[in-house]
Design a protein around this motif. Structure first.
Motif, short mmCIF file in Angstrom:
data_model
loop_
_atom_site.label_atom_id
_atom_site.label_comp_id
_atom_site.label_asym_id
_atom_site.label_seq_id
_atom_site.Cartn_x
_atom_site.Cartn_y
_atom_site.Cartn_z
N GLU A 266 0.82 -1.35 0.19
CA GLU A 266 0.03 0.11 0.10
C GLU A 266 0.79 1.23 0.13
OE1 GLU A 266 -2.40 0.72 3.54
OE2 GLU A 266 -1.02 -0.30 4.79
N ALA A 267 0.13 2.35 -0.54
CA ALA A 267 1.03 3.66 -0.38
C ALA A 267 1.08 4.10 1.05
CB ALA A 267 0.15 4.64 -1.04
N PRO A 268 2.46 4.69 1.25
CA PRO A 268 2.62 5.01 2.75
C PRO A 268 2.03 6.28 3.25
CG PRO A 268 4.48 5.52 1.22
CD PRO A 268 3.52 4.73 0.49
N GLU A 269 1.22 6.86 2.41
CA GLU A 269 0.70 8.10 2.81
C GLU A 269 -0.52 7.99 3.74
OE1 GLU A 269 3.15 9.18 -0.61
OE2 GLU A 269 1.34 7.69 -0.45
N PRO A 270 -1.41 7.00 3.39
CA PRO A 270 -2.60 7.04 4.32
C PRO A 270 -2.35 6.42 5.78
CG PRO A 270 -3.17 6.07 2.17
CD PRO A 270 -1.69 6.18 1.99
N PRO A 271 -1.32 5.32 5.85
CA PRO A 271 -1.09 4.95 7.15
C PRO A 271 -0.13 6.27 7.96
CG PRO A 271 -0.35 3.31 5.56
CD PRO A 271 -0.75 4.33 4.89
N ARG A 272 0.53 6.94 7.28
CA ARG A 272 1.14 7.97 7.98
C ARG A 272 0.08 9.02 8.45
NH1 ARG A 272 6.30 10.98 4.98
NH2 ARG A 272 6.98 12.22 6.83
N PHE A 273 -0.83 9.37 7.52
CA PHE A 273 -1.92 10.18 8.01
C PHE A 273 -2.66 9.74 9.33
CE2 PHE A 273 -6.28 11.86 7.97
CZ PHE A 273 -6.09 13.13 7.95
N ALA A 274 -2.71 8.27 9.26
CA ALA A 274 -3.62 7.50 10.24
C ALA A 274 -2.73 7.77 11.54
CB ALA A 274 -3.61 6.26 9.87
#
Length: 138
Positions: free
Chosen positions: A70-78
């Motif tokens: 998965e792209a790292p941006e959504p978990p980073r936002f989470a």
């Protein structure tokens, strides 16, 4: 660069345990540790967070190759969302009101549990909704 989906889910499982201890004990030190872990994940990315490091060094070598990324941006936002809630919980437990500490820590715990148990990342979904909303607005 995409990340192994198992890493954030492992991190969510550890986070669930840490937040449960912090909530049960109403312990600001335990919650402070989790707040720091969220901060590192939000700033440097989940793969560089303490739980991401533990997954990468201790668990991933024992697992087969990843089948999903998965792209790292959504978990980073989470992680950033978790940071906000853990920070509010920390304020509630240290300066009051106590209900703020309980509610904010409980909300972070619920979101972490959803990811750990069911693979549903609430913060990731928020990221995707915000991204869709901003693309439509342009």
């Amino acid at each position: 660069m995409d990340i192994d989906v198992r890493g954030p889910r492992f991190g969510a499982a550890v986070t669930t345990a840490v937040l449960a201890v912090a909530l049960i004990l109403q312990n600001s030190w335990v919650l402070g540790w989790q707040t720091l872990a969220f901060a590192v994940g939000a700033v440097a990315g989940v793969q560089r967070s303490p739980y991401g490091w533990a997954f990468r060094t201790a668990l991933r070598p024992r697992l087969g190759p990843p089948k999903e990324f998965e792209a790292p941006e959504p978990p980073r936002f989470a992680q950033a969302v978790g940071l906000v809630f853990a920070g509010l919980g920390l304020v509630g437990f240290t300066a009051g009101p106590q209900w703020l500490g309980l509610a904010a820590t409980g909300a972070a715990l619920a979101a972490a549990f959803l990811n750990a148990a069911f693979g549903f990342c609430l913060g990731c979904e928020m990221f995707l909704l915000l991204k869709r909303a901003t693309v439509r607005a342009e």
